[in-house]
Design an enzyme around this catalytic site. Structure first.
Site, short mmCIF file in Angstrom:
data_model
loop_
_atom_site.label_atom_id
_atom_site.label_comp_id
_atom_site.label_asym_id
_atom_site.label_seq_id
_atom_site.Cartn_x
_atom_site.Cartn_y
_atom_site.Cartn_z
N PRO A 130 -8.96 28.20 5.68
CG PRO A 130 -10.70 29.56 6.62
CD PRO A 130 -9.66 28.53 7.14
CB CYS A 131 -7.65 28.26 0.63
SG CYS A 131 -9.21 27.53 -0.36
N PRO A 132 -9.31 31.28 0.58
CG PRO A 132 -11.44 32.15 0.68
CD PRO A 132 -10.52 31.23 1.31
#
Length: 388
Positions: free
Chosen positions: A105-107
């Site tokens: 996950p990149c947020p």
């Protein structure tokens, strides 16, 4: 109209190479690898809505009698490598060649996100992913993430730390690939880190070949689309409701209209009418092609889309209608075939998030193809399947 790239299928059938899929999500990266000849044998996704969407969509896509399931629905932070190994291979030893693919996950690394980096709940999973790779020791791995991971100084320090953990075991190569430069109508740059076991490289790659020490991985390119953002004369904005002329000399597949212009037929497809009901007068006021605001962005029919990233305050509007994009239109912009269908019993918010998190299928297939070529030595023979 075909929405999936076609490649001649080799007459020589090469046995599938098994892969383990982490952060499976909607399964777009898995599809790209399966399209080339890899075989996903284990998958992991902890979001229950994504699990439901993946299992339904894959079962519809492959028309299987038995439902396709996510293997493990626990966070990878709570799974031991021994458990993963047993679920994937049983009591047997892993095969000589297998891989791990995934995009943590990149947020927390996104420039538009909260910028918490490796200290955020999502950011921490990048380190866990690397630790699982080191424990399982696949022949190769793929790590995919947002460019903010290398463009922001503090995130780059963390990324270099991850690479330093991997480098004693793996030969590494990294590149930023933009989906737009592979025939997707979307400006979506992403960091890809590829690793191959040193032992495998030493045994299989001729050190005197044309593969250099610094550029050993056959990264994909497509001369038709190289530097597409700067190479072509793109339209800017047009008044909403006008009829702007189609530019000359730009490949049609790089334009939004190529993918979602057939509105009448699209509305008849599964997920074709699923969209949020418009309430704001902004849907009527924003010009076609005005994508520079923080929130409401109207796509231009003769231009590429910004990164498909619907959620929070970002809303992408249809070029010619006063509404948001539909689920099917969003899937089209990710180059996903119309036979991939998300179930009706999942909220639109979760559907759009699933779609936004995925790697465009065309780009996923190109990366998978490069891995396949390196691992099999088949520089011009790829077992590609077409899901259209």
């Amino acid at each position: 109209m075909s929405y999936i790239p076609t490649t001649s299928i080799s007459s020589t059938v090469i046995p599938s190479i098994p892969i383990l899929s982490f952060f499976t999500g909607a399964g777009f990266l898995d599809l790209g690898f399966k399209q080339v000849g890899f075989q996903p044998i284990w998958s992991n996704e902890a979001n229950p809505f994504f699990v439901r969407g993946f299992e339904y969509a894959m079962s519809q896509l492959f028309k299987t009698a038995d439902s396709i399931k996510i293997t493990n629905t626990t966070s990878i932070a709570d799974i031991t490598s021994d458990q993963i190994r047993y679920e994937a291979f049983g009591a047997q030893s892993p095969p000589d060649i297998f891989g791990i693919i995934g995009g943590p996950p990149c947020p927390d690394f996104s420039i538009g996100g909260k910028n918490r980096g490796h200290e955020g709940d999502n950011g921490k999973l990048s380190l866990v992913y690397i630790q699982q790779i080191l424990a399982l020791q696949p022949t190769f791995f793929v790590f995919e993430n947002v460019p903010g991971l290398i463009s922001t100084k503090k995130h780059r320090v963390f990324f270099e730390r991850l690479k330093s953990l991997l480098s004693p075991k793996y030969t590494l190569s990294m590149r930023v690939l933009n989906a737009l430069e592979f025939g997707v109508a979307q400006d979506r740059p992403r960091v890809f880190l590829i690793g191959i076991l040193h032992e495998w490289m030493n045994a299989h790659v001729d050190q005197h070949s044309s593969i250099s020490q610094d550029d050993w991985f056959p990264w994909p390119t497509d001369p038709r689309y190289n530097d597409a953002k700067n190479r072509f004369l793109w339209p800017t904005t047009s008044p909403f409701g006008s009829e702007p002329d189609q530019p000359i000399g730009i490949p049609s597949e790089l334009m939004v209209n190529h993918w979602i212009g057939d509105t009448n037929s699209l509305t008849q497809l599964p997920n074709g009418g699923e969209t949020f009901t418009p309430h704001s007068d902004k849907f009527m006021r924003i010009a076609e092609g005005d994508v520079w605001s923080r929130s409401f962005r109207r796509l231009h029919r003769w231009r590429y889309s910004p990164t498909v990233a619907y959620g929070n305050n970002e809303v992408h509007l249809h070029p010619i209608y006063p509404r948001r994009l539909t689920v099917r239109e969003a899937l089209r912009l990710q180059s996903i075939p119309d036979t991939y269908v998300l179930p009706s019993n999942i909220a639109l918010t979760h559907k759009f998030k699933m779609i936004s998190n995925g790697v465009p299928l065309i780009l996923a297939q190109k990366v998978a193809e490069a891995c396949w070529k390196l691992l099999t030595g088949q520089t011009d023979k790829v077992n590609q399947k077409n899901y259209a």
